[in-house]
Design an enzyme around this catalytic site. Structure first.
Site, PDB file in Angstrom:
ATOM      1  CG  ASP A 175      -2.083   1.040   1.020  1.00  0.00           C
ATOM      2  OD1 ASP A 175      -2.279   1.495  -0.118  1.00  0.00           O
ATOM      3  OD2 ASP A 175      -2.720   1.383   2.026  1.00  0.00           O
ATOM      4  CG  HIS A 199       2.321  11.547   1.067  1.00  0.00           C
ATOM      5  ND1 HIS A 199       1.385  12.050   0.190  1.00  0.00           N
ATOM      6  CD2 HIS A 199       1.684  10.571   1.763  1.00  0.00           C
ATOM      7  CE1 HIS A 199       0.239  11.412   0.353  1.00  0.00           C
ATOM      8  NE2 HIS A 199       0.388  10.501   1.295  1.00  0.00           N
TER       9      HIS A 199
END
Lengths: 342, 427
Positions: free
Chosen positions: B307, B311
């Protein structure tokens, strides 16, 4: 079985949230949450506030403790009472005060929280008093300010409002004495969204209060709140019985929109503090409210203004308690390494 | 074409029941033989795998590459390199790129970029509904022809149950698997942590377990009715594990995965407003964490995925609720998966299956095993390395990991894609 992969600091995980509040000598550096602080420290805040209460009762209400210090009130969310009492407290300690109303200035122009802070740090403030609508904002700021700056949480989202909780403890102690173990305290209303309730629950438990109860409809009770050390009641009459202290919480009007409650009228019928309901509490019970009150929504006017109400006393006490916290955080002996930097 | 031999490694392939020291021979990008070299085999290159474990390349069911649309966070180039360095030879990205993967042109764009990047293989899920809006069916057959291996609406809601049913039925009609991340957005709206003790203490809006189970129950009913092949991803709760177990017992043709971080963290890891632990679905209670671990151990949950959600640093720099959810997770997929073995939670064969052959078969690819004749995607790792995760050894552009500072024992030493070594660890 050897645990081959390991966490860095298993024993510390989960505790740094409140450890950052204390300096190396164990003194209060930031005041972000009541949670995790010692009985001794809370008692110390109350005792210090008591000494300031005497000053506040004099005709000349100023002491030179924080002369030369600059305190910035950073209110990212509107507030009247809390900001005013923080300002008064700072001024009575002879500090210089800068009021920054950020909700209408920088952040609305797209500046990030960190940018705003850095600009204020450049103005060489010694303390930030922060109110923000997001839980954890005060922790976020305290984790990122320069080492010499103290942060006082004046309310962050639904998380904490530690000075409010301490002024409430101060008010309880003044009215009921310092044996909290004998007391039954009922907190009534929107616990789910209340930072005040959370901080009160921690403070009451740390001060070893005999019985702490929350009373609210199921839609306004946070999941697992029992783990914080409270007894939950959904029925007002049962919950308020024999209480020594009844703390009413403010009900925000937007709760009807979120389908949490059908109407203010029904809420008042079930949970409003009326004279009749107050009779179920101890005859000498005190009634508290962090304000601003909604008359006829959570509390009947004759109770709010009645002989058992200490609501205005809470406001007065707010000044002494905030003076205590500010003077403790800024009046510390310098930490050894901070002293070197200075 | 080149010939590559991997000597003296401990080969581990649960599907083919290989668990012993042996040599592996690779020819023309495929596994040519095990133990004895094929006729006329002359190695151009030899990898000495003495003391190392040799498995099929890791197949990651869910990794976001951020391209197209969020190249300031990461790119296909940066993330496929990072995947290769983590032993991941195939990864599958969900359709929530910008633009959304809801038409063949976007598939072609990504395929073009991956062909140039040429590290790990990139597979794609197409959008189940146009723009992931939950209203109109996407051109599923066109997406399939363009190369999508399945369909998903990600965590975007399909409110109208009739649309949901028709989307599943049409996907079944196209022979495509639907990948479902169950989330009832009414129940999860505005939430950022598990609804429980920690949420209540921190004053953060909680996401109840029912946000997952309500959506899961609804999806299971429609899956049963339409007969679509379904994969449930990123499950987070004990209740969901129980529902999947029951549905499998009832004979439903479904599979399920959990992300690696859910197996090692729980709500208490957030307790200092640690935004690195802000994930969706949220980290739940310790009891949920343990149920997920048991789900992997007993096979109720079929696969472990990363997953991966890289960022930029600013995305995690705010008070908790304003931070972006997600973990940069490629680097920790194998170390966290094998940690379950070290902890005595699952056996090594189960774990290797859960990150190789099972996700490969869920995606319908001919990889994930050491079967002779299959594509030579290989991961070679050391079980006795001792290393600590820090920003310098997270090779993804996103450094957002709650595992920074953790010590790990498993380290990827070599990664081979289609017979070509593309990564070798150097100190």
């Amino acid at each position: 079985m050897v645990n081959k992969a390991s966490r860095p600091t298993d024993s510390l995980i989960g505790h740094d949230a409140w450890n950052i509040q204390l300096d190396k000598n164990g003194h209060l550096k930031h005041f972000l949450t009541v949670e995790g602080l010692s009985t001794k420290l809370l008692t110390n805040i109350l005792d210090t506030a008591e000494s300031f209460a005497n000053i506040n009762a004099q005709s000349v209400k100023k002491v030179p403790l924080l002369r030369g210090k600059t305190i910035a009130n950073l209110f990212f969310e509107a507030s009247t009472r809390t900001r005013n009492t923080f300002e008064l407290a700072a001024k009575r300690l002879s500090a210089d005060v800068l009021n920054v109303n950020i909700s209408t200035s920088a952040t609305s122009k797209g500046e990030t929280l960190m940018d705003t802070l850095q600009n204020l740090q450049a103005m060489q403030c010694d303390m930030f008093v922060v109110r923000h609508n997001q839980s954890g904002a005060a922790h976020y700021i305290a984790n990122r300010v320069a080492p010499g700056i103290s942060v006082i949480n004046a309310g962050d989202g639904s998380h904490a409002h530690p000075t409010q909780a301490m002024l409430d403890m101060f008010t309880i102690r003044r009215n009921k004495g310092d044996n909290f173990g004998q007391l039954r305290v009922a907190i009534v209303g929107d616990v789910l969204h209340s930072r005040v309730a959370r901080s009160q629950i921690h403070a009451l438990n740390i001060l070893n209060t005999g019985n702490v109860r929350v009373i609210a409809p199921k839609t306004l009770i946070p999941a697992g709140v029992e783990d914080m050390g409270v007894e939950v009641f959904n029925n007002m009459e049962e919950g308020i019985r024999d209480a020594d202290v009844v703390i009413m919480l403010r009900l925000q009007k937007e709760r009807m929109q979120g389908a949490l409650l059908p109407s203010e009228q029904e809420y008042f019928q079930m949970y409003g503090l009326t004279e009749n309901r107050l009779r179920l509490a101890k005859p000498d019970a005190i009634v508290m409210h962090p304000g601003p009150i909604n008359r006829g929504v959570e509390i009947e006017s004759c109770v709010a203004d009645g002989p058992q109400s200490v609501i205005l006393e809470q406001v007065t006490n707010g000044i002494s308690v905030r003076m205590a916290v500010m003077s403790m955080a800024l009046g510390r002996e310098p930490e050894s390494n901070e002293g070197e930097k200075a | 074409m080149s010939q590559l031999q991997i000597t003296n490694g401990h080969l581990l392939d649960p599907v083919n029941k290989i668990n012993r020291q042996a040599n592996l021979y690779i020819e023309n990008g495929h596994i040519a033989a095990i133990d004895v070299a094929p006729k006329n085999f002359k190695a151009d290159q030899t990898i000495d795998a003495q003391g190392l474990t040799v498995i099929a390349g890791i197949v990651d069911l869910c990794a976001r590459l951020r391209e197209p649309g969020q190249e300031y966070k990461a790119t296909i180039q940066s993330e496929t390199v990072a995947a290769a360095m983590s032993g991941i030879t195939t990864l599958c990205c969900p359709p929530d790129t910008d633009p959304v993967i809801d038409e063949p042109a976007v598939v072609e764009l990504i395929n073009h970029k991956t062909a140039n990047a040429a590290h790990s293989n990139v597979l794609m899920l197409g959008a189940l509904t146009t723009g992931l809006k939950g209203e109109l069916l996407s051109e599923m057959q066109a997406l399939k022809i363009a190369g999508c291996v399945g369909l998903s609406n990600g965590r975007h809601p399909i409110d109208n149950t009739l649309v949901l049913k028709r989307a599943y039925a049409y996907a079944a009609n196209c022979g495509l698997t639907v990948f479902i991340e169950p989330d009832d957005h009414w129940l999860s709206a505005g939430g950022c942590v598990h609804e429980g003790t920690i949420a209540s203490r921190l004053g953060l809006k909680g996401i109840p377990v029912s946000a997952e189970t309500v959506a899961l129950a609804r999806a299971l009913e429609i899956v049963a009715e339409t007969g679509v092949k379904a994969h449930f991803g990123r499950l987070s709760s004990a209740a969901s594990v129980a529902m999947i177990r029951r549905a499998k017992d009832d004979g439903l043709n479904i599979t399920a995965d959990v992300s690696a971080h859910q197996l090692h963290l729980n709500e208490f890891d957030i307790s200092s407003f640690n935004s690195a632990c802000h994930v969706l679905p949220p980290l739940r209670s310790q009891r949920d964490q343990e149920a997920l671990q048991r789900g992997i151990a007993d096979g109720t949950l079929d696969a472990i995925c990363s997953d991966h959600q890289p960022h930029d640093p600013d995305a995690k720099e705010s008070p908790f609720i304003s931070t972006a959810p997600g973990i940069s997770a490629l680097a920790t997929l194998l170390p966290l998966a094998t940690r379950l073995v070290d902890q005595g939670i699952a056996d090594i064969e189960t774990i290797i299956r859960a990150i190789t052959s099972t996700p490969a078969s869920i995606l319908g690819t001919n990889t994930g095993t050491l079967t002779v004749g299959s594509r030579a995607d290989i991961c070679i790792f050391n079980r006795d390395a001792s290393w600590q995760l820090d920003e310098s050894n997270i090779h993804s552009s996103g450094k957002n990991s709650p595992f920074i500072g953790w010590n790990f024992q498993t380290r990827v030493e070599h990664t081979i894609v289609s017979g070509t070594p593309i990564h070798s660890h150097t100190d």
